[in-house]
Design a protein around this motif. Structure first.
Motif, PDB file in Angstrom:
ATOM      1  N   PRO A 151       0.816  -1.216   0.000  1.00  0.00           N
ATOM      2  CA  PRO A 151       0.000   0.000   0.000  1.00  0.00           C
ATOM      3  C   PRO A 151       0.857   1.277   0.000  1.00  0.00           C
ATOM      4  CG  PRO A 151      -0.739  -1.547   1.684  1.00  0.00           C
ATOM      5  CD  PRO A 151       0.551  -2.070   1.160  1.00  0.00           C
ATOM      6  N   GLU A 152       1.946   1.253   0.755  1.00  0.00           N
ATOM      7  CA  GLU A 152       2.812   2.431   0.842  1.00  0.00           C
ATOM      8  C   GLU A 152       3.476   2.725  -0.505  1.00  0.00           C
ATOM      9  OE1 GLU A 152       5.137   2.005   4.323  1.00  0.00           O
ATOM     10  OE2 GLU A 152       6.373   3.755   3.804  1.00  0.00           O
ATOM     11  N   ILE A 153       3.944   1.676  -1.159  1.00  0.00           N
ATOM     12  CA  ILE A 153       4.595   1.853  -2.466  1.00  0.00           C
ATOM     13  C   ILE A 153       3.574   2.368  -3.482  1.00  0.00           C
ATOM     14  CG2 ILE A 153       5.666   0.611  -4.406  1.00  0.00           C
ATOM     15  CD1 ILE A 153       7.132  -1.138  -2.361  1.00  0.00           C
ATOM     16  N   ALA A 154       2.384   1.774  -3.478  1.00  0.00           N
ATOM     17  CA  ALA A 154       1.342   2.177  -4.436  1.00  0.00           C
ATOM     18  C   ALA A 154       0.958   3.638  -4.213  1.00  0.00           C
ATOM     19  CB  ALA A 154       0.128   1.267  -4.285  1.00  0.00           C
ATOM     20  N   ARG A 155       0.830   4.044  -2.941  1.00  0.00           N
ATOM     21  CA  ARG A 155       0.436   5.420  -2.614  1.00  0.00           C
ATOM     22  C   ARG A 155       1.499   6.407  -3.107  1.00  0.00           C
ATOM     23  NH1 ARG A 155       0.899   5.625   2.741  1.00  0.00           N
ATOM     24  NH2 ARG A 155      -0.438   3.800   2.965  1.00  0.00           N
ATOM     25  N   THR A 156       2.752   6.131  -2.788  1.00  0.00           N
ATOM     26  CA  THR A 156       3.830   7.055  -3.181  1.00  0.00           C
ATOM     27  C   THR A 156       3.907   7.167  -4.700  1.00  0.00           C
ATOM     28  OG1 THR A 156       5.047   6.421  -1.220  1.00  0.00           O
ATOM     29  CG2 THR A 156       6.311   7.532  -2.935  1.00  0.00           C
TER      30      THR A 156
END
Ligand code: ADP
Length: 161
Positions: A151-156
């Protein structure tokens, strides 16, 4: 062989990197993931601090794996962290040419050995550059990056269009 240094950009960590990290961590006493960067050349989709945190989260269940940010020559970084050898993953024949040259240069510079680990068939198609492109365009990163940090990678990446 006790300590192995696995260097790269890790922008961001992928399941391809994790395939190498998991398999190599069972072969060596210590595995240091080295995020190599040049402070004179900032850039990349993720900051060094972000890459470091993503890798730490992704490797948290592997007690003999640590993550460090490194600058300068790889051979100096390897010496500084007391690595016995360097590890690189190989996905294709096309990659071997430049990897062999780098391995020979590092041996010439400091006598450091480079070991190559063949990518698992299931991870051969994964690259950080395609992960960045897919993420920026809103595609699913399932199976391409570690689940704990997906989720963090997708958000960034989605904010990075
Ligand atoms: P670099 O820019 O130094 O190649 P990368 O972060 O792209 O840094 O890769 C770090 C290391 O991981 C390299 O040895 C690379 O060949 C390897 N690697 C990258 N993707 C994969 C994959 N899908 N399977 C196995 N090894 C991989």
């Amino acid at each position: 062989m006790r300590t192995i240094l696995y260097p790269g950009s890790f922008d961001p960590v992928t399941e391809g990197h994790m395939d190498i990290i998991r398999r190599a961590s069972s072969l060596f006493e210590r595995l240091i993931v080295g995020i190599l960067h040049n402070p004179q050349k900032p850039g990349g989709a993720f900051s060094i601090m972000e890459r470091l945190k993503l890798l730490e989260t992704a490797t948290s269940s592997l007690p003999n794996v640590s993550v460090e940010a490194m600058t300068g020559l790889l051979v100096d970084a390897a010496r500084a962290c007391k690595a016995d050898a360097v590890l690189r993953g190989i996905r294709s024949a096309a990659e071997t040419e430049s990897e062999l040259q780098m391995a020979r240069l590092n041996h010439h510079l400091a006598g450091i050995e480079t070991l190559f680990m063949a990518a698992s068939p299931a991870a051969i198609h994964i690259s950080a550059s395609y992960v960045r492109e897919i993420g920026r365009l809103g595609g699913s990163l399932q199976g391409l990056v570690p689940e704990a940090v997906r989720p963090e990678i997708a958000r960034t990446l989605a904010q990075n269009k």
